[in-house]
Design an enzyme around this catalytic site. Structure first.
Site, PDB file in Angstrom:
ATOM      1  N   SER A   1       0.828  -1.209   0.188  1.00  0.00           N
ATOM      2  CA  SER A   1      -0.007  -0.134  -0.036  1.00  0.00           C
ATOM      3  C   SER A   1       0.922   1.255  -0.187  1.00  0.00           C
ATOM      4  CB  SER A   1      -0.939   0.027   1.193  1.00  0.00           C
ATOM      5  OG  SER A   1      -0.015   0.390   2.326  1.00  0.00           O
ATOM      6  N   LYS A   2       0.288   2.422   0.001  1.00  0.00           N
ATOM      7  CA  LYS A   2       0.875   3.627  -0.242  1.00  0.00           C
ATOM      8  C   LYS A   2       2.120   3.843   0.889  1.00  0.00           C
ATOM      9  CE  LYS A   2      -1.362   7.424  -2.659  1.00  0.00           C
ATOM     10  NZ  LYS A   2      -3.007   7.398  -2.734  1.00  0.00           N
ATOM     11  N   ARG A   3       1.714   3.388   2.067  1.00  0.00           N
ATOM     12  CA  ARG A   3       2.686   3.854   2.977  1.00  0.00           C
ATOM     13  C   ARG A   3       4.173   2.872   2.934  1.00  0.00           C
ATOM     14  NH1 ARG A   3       2.328  -0.585   6.676  1.00  0.00           N
ATOM     15  NH2 ARG A   3       0.357  -1.659   6.171  1.00  0.00           N
TER      16      ARG A   3
END
Ligand code: GLU
Length: 473
Positions: free
Chosen positions: A242-244
């Site tokens: 994911s983005k993180r």
């Protein structure tokens, strides 16, 4: 002889090419190339709100940059809605699907009851065997597939093995909505069939869909393509990417200065291996790629590994070719546009000459462009803080001495002749080489780090080098 292989990549246009999608595309592409087959591209643009032309263009751009070429024109799923309807109606005619007039309230009640009884919500089949004459007036029906109720549906998967789904868990799902539009489940099957897809290679988040899709294939008496559901990419912590964890869109990897070739290598190794090979050319991967060698377990994305691999690929690429790649990438990387604007023929020649020294220390094109920066600055140079320290008072004397030694060079000006001039000066003065080389580097590049100082002298040439030193004295 078996039929030629046809694979497909079927992204939903959501604004960018997802790095996981890029790997799915890569596996389809490698397998198609390996078998001498074709890879088709289908844009799953049925969600009209999210699907824009810009989103599709971003996907095509990402694929092109990665070198994942598709065969023929991209197919728009949305444009095929009539065909999806036609097959939906045919399934009704064949008695394999039926119109369902259940109201929202009825469906809600079914869900409630399932919840209360602790069962997964599923449609109870109340219109499955009812006569169409019982249809309530004015209600637009959906069309549902008549899914088998007993036994199992088996997905024979090249990666996951034989996966069995009890049919009691698969309800009569909708294939055409009341507005006549197909569901994703139905459209995919009709498209894959019509496009002649022989192998479906996609993320394992679609494995349950594969069971439902198998039911549609069987209802139409169509051959089920070979399936291969590849594990998703996870982050370093084991959670779904994911983005993180870092950038999700492929264009960000271009901006970070990764080479398409290195990214292909890295993505292929996420889930697939060939012995102990790590650094692979694309031709090698094409030669070696077998779906059976894809692992079942999720792969973890490791930025450090990607960076190291990128550095190795950069060093393998011939200088002139790497220069072309760098120039093509400049518009996309930080600080690249400034360099691109100053890239005349002379600077291009210098850059090519500097390339061996530059690529030795850079792991990305961003680093490469950054350390090439000294070629593009104007005299007098602006020194950064560390470089400024290196040319404090005593070093200024050293610089003056070094300049005189360099000026005394009468023949060719190159890395070897400048080195022997500086070494002679070092021997004469009893200074350490570093005590001369460091201020020299600072004067020539404005930085405290750079490619080898004699390479720098050689690339800049006599006049520019002496000029830069003189500016400081
Ligand atoms: N459009 C789907 C997705 O982006 C893929 C469908 C498929 O490969 O069957 O996840």
């Amino acid at each position: 002889m078996s039929a030629p292989v046809v694979t497909r990549f079927a992204p939903s246009p959501t604004g960018y090419l997802h790095i996981g999608g890029a790997r799915t595309a890569l596996f389809n592409w490698l397998f198609a190339r390996h078998t001498g087959g074709r890879m088709l591209l289908r844009i799953e643009d049925t969600d009209r709100e999210r699907s824009t032309e810009a989103a599709t263009a971003a996907i095509l751009d990402g694929l092109s940059w990665l070198g994942l070429t598709w065969d023929g024109e991209p197919v728009s799923q949305f444009a095929r809605a009539d065909r999806h309807r036609e097959i939906g109606e045919e399934l009704v005619r064949r008695g394999k699907a039926y119109r369902c007039y259940a109201s929202q309230a009825e469906l809600e009640e079914m869900r409630e009851r399932a919840r209360a009884e602790g069962r997964p919500p599923r449609y109870d089949g109340r219109w499955r065997d009812r006569d169409p004459s019982e249809a309530p007036a004015g209600v637009k029906p959906v069309i549902r597939i008549k899914a088998p109720r007993e036994g199992e549906t088996i997905v024979h998967d090249k990666v996951q093995g034989e996966v069995r789904f009890p049919n009691k868990d698969l309800d009569d799902f909708i294939i055409l909505r009341s507005d006549g539009n197909p569901t994703y489940m139905h459209a995919v099957v009709v498209d894959d069939h019509d496009m002649g897809i022989t192998h479906i290679i996609r993320g394992d988040d679609h494995l349950t869909n594969a069971a439902r899709q198998t039911i549609i294939y069987q209802a139409m008496d169509w051959d089920v393509p070979v399936m291969a559901h590849i594990p998703l990419i996870h982050g370093a912590d084991g959670a779904k990417l994911s983005k993180r964890h870092g950038a999700l869109g492929v264009e960000a990897y271009r901006a970070m200065g990764y080479l398409p070739e290195a990214l292909r290598n890295y993505l292929a190794r996420l889930g697939w291996s060939h012995g102990d090979d790590e650094v692979m050319s694309t031709d090698e991967m094409i030669g070696w790629f077998e779906i059976e060698d894809v692992n079942k377990g999720a792969a973890r994305f490791d930025f450090q590994k990607l960076e190291a691999l990128n550095g190795m690929h950069m060093r393998r690429i011939p200088d002139a070719e790497l220069l072309d790649i760098l120039v093509a990438t400049l518009p996309y990387i930080e600080g690249g546009k400034a360099i691109a604007g100053k890239l005349d023929d002379g600077r291009r020649r210098m850059l090519l000459e500097a390339m061996p020294g530059l690529k030795e220390r850079a792991k990305t094109l961003v680093e490469l462009a950054d350390s090439a920066g000294y070629l593009f600055v104007e005299r007098p140079l602006e020194l950064d803080e560390k470089a400024e320290k290196l040319v404090g008072e005593p070093p200024r004397e050293v610089l003056a001495g070094a300049k005189a030694a360099l000026e005394a060079i009468t023949g060719d000006w190159n890395a070897a002749t400048t080195e022997s001039a500086i070494r002679a000066y070092v021997a004469e003065t009893g200074l350490k080489l570093g005590a001369v080389a460091q201020p020299l580097r600072a004067a020539l590049t404005g930085r405290s780090t750079s490619p080898g100082v004699f390479d720098v002298l050689s690339v800049l040439g006599r006049e520019e080098s002496l000029g830069r030193i003189a500016d400081l004295l």
